[in-house]
Design a protein around this motif. Structure first.
Motif, PDB file in Angstrom:
ATOM      1  N   SER A   1      72.907  26.100  87.575  1.00 26.03           N
ATOM      2  CA  SER A   1      72.099  27.059  86.833  1.00 26.03           C
ATOM      3  C   SER A   1      72.298  26.819  85.333  1.00 26.03           C
ATOM      4  O   SER A   1      73.269  26.219  84.905  1.00 26.03           O
ATOM      5  N   GLN A   2      71.322  27.289  84.579  1.00 29.31           N
ATOM      6  CA  GLN A   2      71.361  27.073  83.142  1.00 29.31           C
ATOM      7  C   GLN A   2      72.093  28.208  82.426  1.00 29.31           C
ATOM      8  O   GLN A   2      71.974  29.365  82.812  1.00 29.31           O
ATOM      9  N   THR A   3      72.855  27.863  81.421  1.00 31.48           N
ATOM     10  CA  THR A   3      73.515  28.870  80.594  1.00 31.48           C
ATOM     11  C   THR A   3      73.340  28.497  79.128  1.00 31.48           C
ATOM     12  O   THR A   3      73.212  27.318  78.793  1.00 31.48           O
ATOM     13  N   ILE A   4      73.350  29.505  78.284  1.00 34.08           N
ATOM     14  CA  ILE A   4      73.189  29.294  76.851  1.00 34.08           C
ATOM     15  C   ILE A   4      74.310  30.022  76.131  1.00 34.08           C
ATOM     16  O   ILE A   4      74.610  31.168  76.454  1.00 34.08           O
ATOM     17  N   HIS A   5      74.925  29.340  75.188  1.00 34.94           N
ATOM     18  CA  HIS A   5      76.060  29.877  74.460  1.00 34.94           C
ATOM     19  C   HIS A   5      75.735  29.949  72.970  1.00 34.94           C
ATOM     20  O   HIS A   5      75.055  29.060  72.440  1.00 34.94           O
ATOM     21  N   GLN A   6      76.244  30.963  72.337  1.00 29.81           N
ATOM     22  CA  GLN A   6      76.132  31.081  70.884  1.00 29.81           C
ATOM     23  C   GLN A   6      77.494  31.463  70.310  1.00 29.81           C
ATOM     24  O   GLN A   6      78.210  32.264  70.903  1.00 29.81           O
ATOM     25  N   TRP A   7      77.804  30.876  69.164  1.00 31.11           N
ATOM     26  CA  TRP A   7      79.003  31.336  68.461  1.00 31.11           C
ATOM     27  C   TRP A   7      78.862  31.110  66.968  1.00 31.11           C
ATOM     28  O   TRP A   7      78.072  30.271  66.538  1.00 31.11           O
ATOM     29  N   PRO A   8      79.530  31.963  66.194  1.00 30.35           N
ATOM     30  CA  PRO A   8      80.387  33.043  66.690  1.00 30.35           C
ATOM     31  C   PRO A   8      79.563  34.235  67.172  1.00 30.35           C
ATOM     32  O   PRO A   8      78.367  34.273  66.962  1.00 30.35           O
ATOM     33  N   ALA A   9      80.223  35.197  67.797  1.00 28.87           N
ATOM     34  CA  ALA A   9      79.530  36.396  68.261  1.00 28.87           C
ATOM     35  C   ALA A   9      79.251  37.329  67.095  1.00 28.87           C
ATOM     36  O   ALA A   9      78.207  37.993  67.067  1.00 28.87           O
ATOM     37  N   THR A  10      80.177  37.424  66.174  1.00 28.41           N
ATOM     38  CA  THR A  10      79.989  38.242  64.982  1.00 28.41           C
ATOM     39  C   THR A  10      80.509  37.478  63.767  1.00 28.41           C
ATOM     40  O   THR A  10      81.428  36.661  63.882  1.00 28.41           O
ATOM     41  N   LEU A  11      79.919  37.772  62.620  1.00 25.72           N
ATOM     42  CA  LEU A  11      80.286  37.066  61.395  1.00 25.72           C
ATOM     43  C   LEU A  11      80.018  37.964  60.201  1.00 25.72           C
ATOM     44  O   LEU A  11      78.943  38.556  60.098  1.00 25.72           O
ATOM     45  N   VAL A  12      80.992  38.071  59.310  1.00 24.69           N
ATOM     46  CA  VAL A  12      80.822  38.796  58.057  1.00 24.69           C
ATOM     47  C   VAL A  12      81.050  37.793  56.933  1.00 24.69           C
ATOM     48  O   VAL A  12      82.116  37.193  56.851  1.00 24.69           O
ATOM     49  N   GLN A  13      80.027  37.607  56.107  1.00 28.94           N
ATOM     50  CA  GLN A  13      80.093  36.601  55.058  1.00 28.94           C
ATOM     51  C   GLN A  13      79.668  37.208  53.720  1.00 28.94           C
ATOM     52  O   GLN A  13      78.761  38.032  53.675  1.00 28.94           O
ATOM     53  N   PRO A  14      80.266  36.780  52.614  1.00 31.74           N
ATOM     54  CA  PRO A  14      79.829  37.275  51.299  1.00 31.74           C
ATOM     55  C   PRO A  14      78.547  36.580  50.860  1.00 31.74           C
ATOM     56  O   PRO A  14      78.227  35.457  51.281  1.00 31.74           O
ATOM     57  N   VAL A  15      77.817  37.271  49.998  1.00 34.20           N
ATOM     58  CA  VAL A  15      76.617  36.684  49.394  1.00 34.20           C
ATOM     59  C   VAL A  15      76.983  35.373  48.706  1.00 34.20           C
ATOM     60  O   VAL A  15      78.011  35.275  48.041  1.00 34.20           O
ATOM     61  N   GLY A  16      76.150  34.370  48.881  1.00 36.71           N
ATOM     62  CA  GLY A  16      76.364  33.086  48.232  1.00 36.71           C
ATOM     63  C   GLY A  16      77.191  32.097  49.037  1.00 36.71           C
ATOM     64  O   GLY A  16      77.291  30.922  48.672  1.00 36.71           O
TER      65      GLY A  16
END
Lengths: 113, 112
Positions: free
Chosen positions: A1-16
């Protein structure tokens, strides 16, 4: 079966700061791949799609770019994040030649501060 | 003007109280209409594809129907676990490859 992964799950980044989100698909070959953004109170917006390695189409002008270095890998990038880039980023895939049903990954929640 | 409009924006039901969600669309030629379920903080989960007016699809307590201008997602005797946001999307003939046009969704809450 097909699976799809994404990472990271959450991300906090500063402007720029730069951004790199990764999406990989397993269990299928030569899929069509998509990047969407979902902002609060708005529908999903298609950002990029790819029908093959190195083939990227952009749907909206923006601060982001996409790349497909391998058949089942899709990367979303930015050199300098803006506050307006905050949102829920979703990767999806569909069967080659049939852009009908699209299947979504778990998403990445990006907060730009 | 939005090409895909979903109503209501939010719907609260008691467990067992059947109802319908609406998705109206204004694309010139419909290749397909799609229903998804999305739980908070997760990616949308594919439910149904409808291609032509008169078509119906069923899955457990859900039944999707399609006319030339709209689609309905009927929920029969819902349970609390049916609580989610339901998204409708259309793919337009002649549109960009793979471009699904999404509505803003209907948030369904089912109380026990």
């Amino acid at each position: 079966s097909q699976t799809i992964h994404q990472w990271p799950a959450t991300l906090v980044q500063p402007v720029g700061s730069p951004l790199s989100l990764e999406c990989t698909v397993e269990g299928t070959s030569n899929p069509n791949l998509y990047w969407y953004r979902q902002a609060a109170g708005r529908g999903l917006q298609l950002l990029f799609y790819s029908v093959g390695i190195g083939q990227i189409s952009s749907e909206v002008p923006q601060n982001l770019s996409a790349s497909r270095p391998q058949d089942r890998q899709f990367i979303l990038s930015s050199k300098k994040l803006l506050l307006s880039d905050s949102g829920f980023y979703l990767c999806a895939w569909s069967v080659t030649g049939r852009s009908y049903e699209q299947y979504f990954g778990p998403g990445t929640r990006l907060t730009v501060t | 003007e939005d090409q895909v409009t979903q109503s209501p924006e939010a719907l609260r039901l008691q467990e067992g109280e059947s109802s319908s969600l609406n998705c109206s669309y204004t694309v010139s030629g419909l290749r397909g209409l799609f229903w998804y379920r999305q739980d908070p903080g997760k990616g949308p989960e594919f439910l149904f594809t409808l291609y032509s007016a008169g078509e119906e699809k069923e899955k457990e307590r859900l039944k999707a129907t399609l006319t030339k201008k709209e689609s309905f997602l009927h929920i029969t005797a819902p349970k609390p676990e049916d609580s989610a946001t339901y998204l409708c999307a259309v793919q337009e003939i002649g549109g960009s490859q793979g471009n699904l046009i999404f509505g803003k969704g209907t948030k369904l809450s089912v109380k026990p």
